[in-house]
Design a protein around this motif. Structure first.
Motif, PDB file in Angstrom:
ATOM      1  N   ILE A 165      91.761  25.165  14.158  1.00 12.15           N
ATOM      2  CA  ILE A 165      91.090  23.874  14.338  1.00 12.15           C
ATOM      3  C   ILE A 165      90.263  23.581  13.086  1.00 12.15           C
ATOM      4  N   ASN A 166      89.953  22.305  12.887  1.00 10.79           N
ATOM      5  CA  ASN A 166      89.196  21.894  11.700  1.00 10.79           C
ATOM      6  C   ASN A 166      88.311  20.694  12.070  1.00 10.79           C
ATOM      7  N   SER A 167      87.003  20.924  12.050  1.00 12.04           N
ATOM      8  CA  SER A 167      86.057  19.838  12.343  1.00 12.04           C
ATOM      9  C   SER A 167      84.781  20.066  11.544  1.00 12.04           C
ATOM     10  N   PRO A 168      84.237  18.985  10.939  1.00 10.93           N
ATOM     11  CA  PRO A 168      84.822  17.691  10.644  1.00 10.93           C
ATOM     12  C   PRO A 168      86.136  17.851   9.871  1.00 10.93           C
ATOM     13  N   HIS A 169      86.994  16.862  10.095  1.00 10.69           N
ATOM     14  CA  HIS A 169      88.400  17.032   9.752  1.00 10.69           C
ATOM     15  C   HIS A 169      88.790  16.384   8.424  1.00 10.69           C
ATOM     16  N   VAL A 200      84.329  23.874   7.033  1.00  4.13           N
ATOM     17  CA  VAL A 200      83.740  23.739   5.694  1.00  4.13           C
ATOM     18  C   VAL A 200      82.856  22.493   5.558  1.00  4.13           C
ATOM     19  N   TYR A 201      83.058  21.498   6.434  1.00  2.00           N
ATOM     20  CA  TYR A 201      82.196  20.298   6.388  1.00  2.00           C
ATOM     21  C   TYR A 201      81.137  20.337   7.482  1.00  2.00           C
ATOM     22  N   GLU A 202      80.707  21.535   7.886  1.00  5.14           N
ATOM     23  CA  GLU A 202      79.781  21.663   9.034  1.00  5.14           C
ATOM     24  C   GLU A 202      78.517  20.820   8.879  1.00  5.14           C
ATOM     25  N   HIS A 203      78.056  20.617   7.645  1.00  6.79           N
ATOM     26  CA  HIS A 203      76.794  19.893   7.459  1.00  6.79           C
ATOM     27  C   HIS A 203      76.998  18.427   7.112  1.00  6.79           C
ATOM     28  N   ILE A 204      78.211  17.920   7.344  1.00  6.25           N
ATOM     29  CA  ILE A 204      78.460  16.512   7.007  1.00  6.25           C
ATOM     30  C   ILE A 204      79.030  15.788   8.225  1.00  6.25           C
ATOM     31  N   PHE A 206      78.228  12.220  10.881  1.00  6.81           N
ATOM     32  CA  PHE A 206      77.578  10.908  10.776  1.00  6.81           C
ATOM     33  C   PHE A 206      77.125  10.359  12.127  1.00  6.81           C
ATOM     34  N   ASP A 207      76.276   9.338  12.031  1.00 10.24           N
ATOM     35  CA  ASP A 207      75.837   8.553  13.192  1.00 10.24           C
ATOM     36  C   ASP A 207      75.212   9.440  14.271  1.00 10.24           C
ATOM     37  N   GLY A 208      74.497  10.457  13.845  1.00 11.41           N
ATOM     38  CA  GLY A 208      73.785  11.316  14.795  1.00 11.41           C
ATOM     39  C   GLY A 208      74.675  12.319  15.522  1.00 11.41           C
ATOM     40  N   GLU A 209      75.961  12.378  15.185  1.00 14.89           N
ATOM     41  CA  GLU A 209      76.870  13.339  15.848  1.00 14.89           C
ATOM     42  C   GLU A 209      76.505  14.758  15.419  1.00 14.89           C
ATOM     43  N   GLU A 210      76.548  15.687  16.365  1.00 13.33           N
ATOM     44  CA  GLU A 210      76.263  17.081  16.012  1.00 13.33           C
ATOM     45  C   GLU A 210      77.555  17.815  15.710  1.00 13.33           C
ATOM     46  N   HIS A 211      77.486  18.751  14.780  1.00 16.79           N
ATOM     47  CA  HIS A 211      78.668  19.571  14.521  1.00 16.79           C
ATOM     48  C   HIS A 211      78.842  20.581  15.656  1.00 16.79           C
ATOM     49  N   GLU A 212      80.028  20.605  16.241  1.00 17.90           N
ATOM     50  CA  GLU A 212      80.319  21.568  17.312  1.00 17.90           C
ATOM     51  C   GLU A 212      81.052  22.758  16.712  1.00 17.90           C
ATOM     52  N   SER A 213      80.290  23.809  16.443  1.00 15.42           N
ATOM     53  CA  SER A 213      80.902  25.024  15.888  1.00 15.42           C
ATOM     54  C   SER A 213      81.466  25.881  17.019  1.00 15.42           C
ATOM     55  N   VAL A 214      82.540  26.616  16.737  1.00 13.43           N
ATOM     56  CA  VAL A 214      83.023  27.581  17.747  1.00 13.43           C
ATOM     57  C   VAL A 214      81.933  28.614  18.037  1.00 13.43           C
ATOM     58  N   LEU A 215      81.031  28.800  17.065  1.00 14.40           N
ATOM     59  CA  LEU A 215      79.996  29.824  17.227  1.00 14.40           C
ATOM     60  C   LEU A 215      78.998  29.468  18.334  1.00 14.40           C
ATOM     61  N   LYS A 216      78.988  28.201  18.754  1.00 12.50           N
ATOM     62  CA  LYS A 216      78.092  27.771  19.833  1.00 12.50           C
ATOM     63  C   LYS A 216      78.589  28.197  21.197  1.00 12.50           C
ATOM     64  N   TYR A 217      79.864  28.555  21.280  1.00 10.70           N
ATOM     65  CA  TYR A 217      80.510  28.806  22.579  1.00 10.70           C
ATOM     66  C   TYR A 217      80.871  30.290  22.665  1.00 10.70           C
ATOM     67  N   PRO A 280      65.559  24.911   4.518  1.00 13.07           N
ATOM     68  CA  PRO A 280      66.652  24.316   5.316  1.00 13.07           C
ATOM     69  C   PRO A 280      67.011  22.900   4.884  1.00 13.07           C
ATOM     70  N   GLU A 281      66.098  22.245   4.115  1.00 18.36           N
ATOM     71  CA  GLU A 281      66.445  20.900   3.605  1.00 18.36           C
ATOM     72  C   GLU A 281      67.686  20.939   2.736  1.00 18.36           C
ATOM     73  N   SER A 282      67.974  22.123   2.159  1.00 21.79           N
ATOM     74  CA  SER A 282      69.137  22.241   1.283  1.00 21.79           C
ATOM     75  C   SER A 282      70.416  21.870   2.014  1.00 21.79           C
ATOM     76  N   TYR A 283      70.448  22.020   3.333  1.00 21.85           N
ATOM     77  CA  TYR A 283      71.655  21.599   4.061  1.00 21.85           C
ATOM     78  C   TYR A 283      71.382  20.523   5.113  1.00 21.85           C
ATOM     79  N   ASN A 284      70.095  20.412   5.571  1.00 20.97           N
ATOM     80  CA  ASN A 284      69.799  19.427   6.618  1.00 20.97           C
ATOM     81  C   ASN A 284      69.888  17.978   6.157  1.00 20.97           C
ATOM     82  N   THR A 285      69.825  17.759   4.845  1.00 22.54           N
ATOM     83  CA  THR A 285      69.822  16.382   4.346  1.00 22.54           C
ATOM     84  C   THR A 285      71.234  15.879   3.989  1.00 22.54           C
ATOM     85  N   LEU A 286      72.226  16.781   4.081  1.00 23.40           N
ATOM     86  CA  LEU A 286      73.551  16.419   3.548  1.00 23.40           C
ATOM     87  C   LEU A 286      74.239  15.315   4.341  1.00 23.40           C
TER      88      LEU A 286
END
Ligand SMILES: Cc1ncc(COP(=O)(O)O)c(C=O)c1O
Length: 381
Positions: A165-169, A200-204, A206-217, A280-286
Motif C-alpha cells: 500500500i502507498n499513502s499519501p499516494h 514516504v509522504y507521511e508528513h504531506i 492536506f485540508d486537515g487530513e491525518e496520515h494513517e500509518s500502518v503503525l497506528k494499527y 518537531p517543527e522540522s516535519y510538522n510544518t511540511l
C-alpha cells in the motif's frame, strides 16, 4: 559478444529519467519528476557540516546511528502510539525505495504473489519480479482512486505473500483513510500476509487530513514493514536516506539482506538528522508548506482547459486533458515538452497494462516563481 539473459527483460529506462532529459533538451519547466526545485533547510546542511568536522565520518552500526534510532522511536510513539525497540525494529536505509526492495527481497520466494494497486510507484513491479514472485494487479477505482476491498478479498490466494500500500499516494495524491486501514486489517487477519506500507509522504497531507500509518494499527503493525524517506521529508531527495520499521520477526530477515548489501548508511547525515529532528517543527510544518503550493498552483491554472482531480497529500496533482486532445497520454506529454515547454508525467506509465484515462501528473513541490511560469504556459495550452 555473450548475451546476458535479463532478469528484468521488460524493464527499460523509467519515465522520470526520460521526461527530465526531455525537459533539459527542450529548456522546459520540469513539473515531471517529484523533487523540489528550492533549497533545503540550511540548518540541516549546517548540522551535516558540523558532524563531518566533528569526525562522524566512519561506519555507524548496521541498523543506524544509535541516537537517531532512539529519536525515531520517540517520534513514532508520539505520532502513532506504537512502542518500538530502536535496535530490533528500525533500520536506516539508503532511501525509501531501498527499504521497499529489501523488505520484498527478505520475504519473497519464487512463485509468491504480491497484490499491487495500480497506478503505482514504478519500483514495486521490478522489485517483485527480480525476486521470482508475481505481481497481482488491482486497479484503484477511477476517478477518485479509492481501493475496492471486496476486490482485494477476492484476489487473495494461498500464494499471496504480501500487499503493497502507498499513502499519501504517488501519482494520484489519494490517501488511505482509517476505514481503509481497518478493512485491510480485517481482510488480512488470520492470514500470513505481510503488508509493505510505502509512507514516504507521511508528513504531506492536506485540508486537515491525518496520515494513517500502518503503525497506528497494532494488528497490522505486527505484520508490516513501514517504509519512510528523509529525502522526501527534508527536501533533500538527492540524499537517498530513509528507514524501515517492522516487528522483530520481519526486521531480522530484513537485516540479513541489508547486512550484505549497503551494510550501513551515510554517517554524518544520520548525526545531522538526529539533531534536526529534536525540533518537531522540522516535519510538522511540511503539510502546510506543500498545501500552500498546491493551492497557489491550482488557483493559477483553475481557468485552464485541464480538469484538475482532487489531491489530499504528496507532491502531486493529476489533471484530465480530454477536452484538449484525444492523443494518448505519452504522446500528449511529449508534445507538451516540445511545443509548450512544460514537462509532466503521463499516468499510463504507472499501470502494467498502460491504462490511458487521458490524465497527466503535475509536481507542485516547486518555487512560486516556477509555478507561476508553468501556469502561464499551461493557460496557453
Ligand atoms: C511513492 C514513493 N515511494 C518511494 C519513493 C522513493 O523514495 P527515496 O528517494 O527515499 O528512495 C518515491 C519517490 O519518488 C515515491 O514517490
Amino acid at each position: 559478444m555473450q548475451k546476458l539473459i535479463s532478469k528484468l527483460p521488460h524493464t527499460g529506462t523509467n519515465i522520470f529519467t526520460i521526461m527530465s532529459g526531455l525537459a533539459i533538451e527542450h529548456n522546459a519547466i520540469n513539473l515531471g519528476q517529484g523533487f523540489p526545485d528550492y533549497s533545503m533547510d540550511q540548518h540541516l546542511v549546517e548540522w551535516v557540516n558540523k558532524a563531518m568536522k566533528e569526525n562522524y565520518n566512519q561506519y555507524v552500526p548496521m541498523a543506524g546511528y544509535t541516537p537517531l534510532l532512539n529519536t525515531l522511536v520517540k517520534k513514532i510513539k508520539n505520532l502513532y502510539q506504537q512502542e518500538y525497540n530502536p535496535q530490533k525494529n528500525i533500520t536506516i536505509t539508503p532511501g525509501g525505495t531501498y527499504a521497499i526492495y529489501t523488505a520484498l527481497t527478505a520475504i519473497l520466494h519464487s512463485g509468491d504473489e504480491v497484490i499491487v494497486f495500480q497506478p503505482c510507484y514504478d519500483s514495486y513491479i521490478p522489485n517483485i519480479i527480480i525476486n521470482g514472485a508475481k505481481p497481482v494487479f488491482i486497479d484503484m477505482d477511477y476517478p477518485d482512486f479509492t481501493i475496492n476491498w471486496e476486490k482485494v478479498k477476492q484476489s487473495i490466494t494461498n500464494k499471496t505473500k504480501a500487499i503493497i500500500i502507498n499513502s499519501p499516494h504517488n501519482p494520484t495524491g489519494a490517501i488511505l483513510t482509517k476505514s481503509d486501514l481497518l478493512k485491510l486489517q480485517e481482510i488480512t487477519a488470520n492470514t500470513k500476509i505481510i503488508i509493505i506500507s510505502d509512507e514516504v509522504y507521511e508528513h504531506i497531507t492536506f485540508d486537515g487530513e491525518e496520515h494513517e500509518s500502518v503503525l497506528k494499527y497494532p494488528d497490522l503493525a505486527n505484520r508490516s514493514f513501514a517504509c519512510f524517506s528523509f529525502g522526501k521529508v527534508f527536501n533533500a531527495t538527492g540524499w537517498k536516506l530513509g528507514y524501515a520499521v517492522a516487528p522483530e520477526w520481519l526486521m531480522n530477515e530484513f537485516k540479513k539482506v541489508h547486512q550484505y548489501n549497503a551494510f550501513s548508511c551515510n554517517a554524518p547525515m544520520q548525526v545531522a538528522i538526529h539533531n534536526y529532528l529534536q525540533n518537531p517543527e522540522s516535519y510538522n510544518t511540511l503539510s502546510s508548506i506543500q498545501q500552500q503550493k498546491r493551492d497557489y498552483f491550482t488557483s493559477l491554472i483553475q481557468s485552464s482547459k485541464f480538469k484538475l482531480l482532487p489531491t489530499k497529500g504528496s507532491f502531486f496533482i493529476c489533471a484530465d486533458y480530454s477536452s484538449i486532445s484525444n492523443e494518448d497520454d505519452i504522446s500528449f506529454t511529449q508534445r507538451l515538452v516540445k511545443d509548450n515547454k512544460i514537462a509532466t508525467i503521463p499516468l499510463s506509465v504507472f499501470y502494467e497494462n498502460k491504462t490511458d484515462n487521458k490524465i497527466i501528473r503535475f509536481c507542485f513541490a516547486k518555487t512560486e516563481n516556477t509555478l507561476k511560469q508553468a501556469a502561464e504556459k499551461i493557460l496557453n495550452i
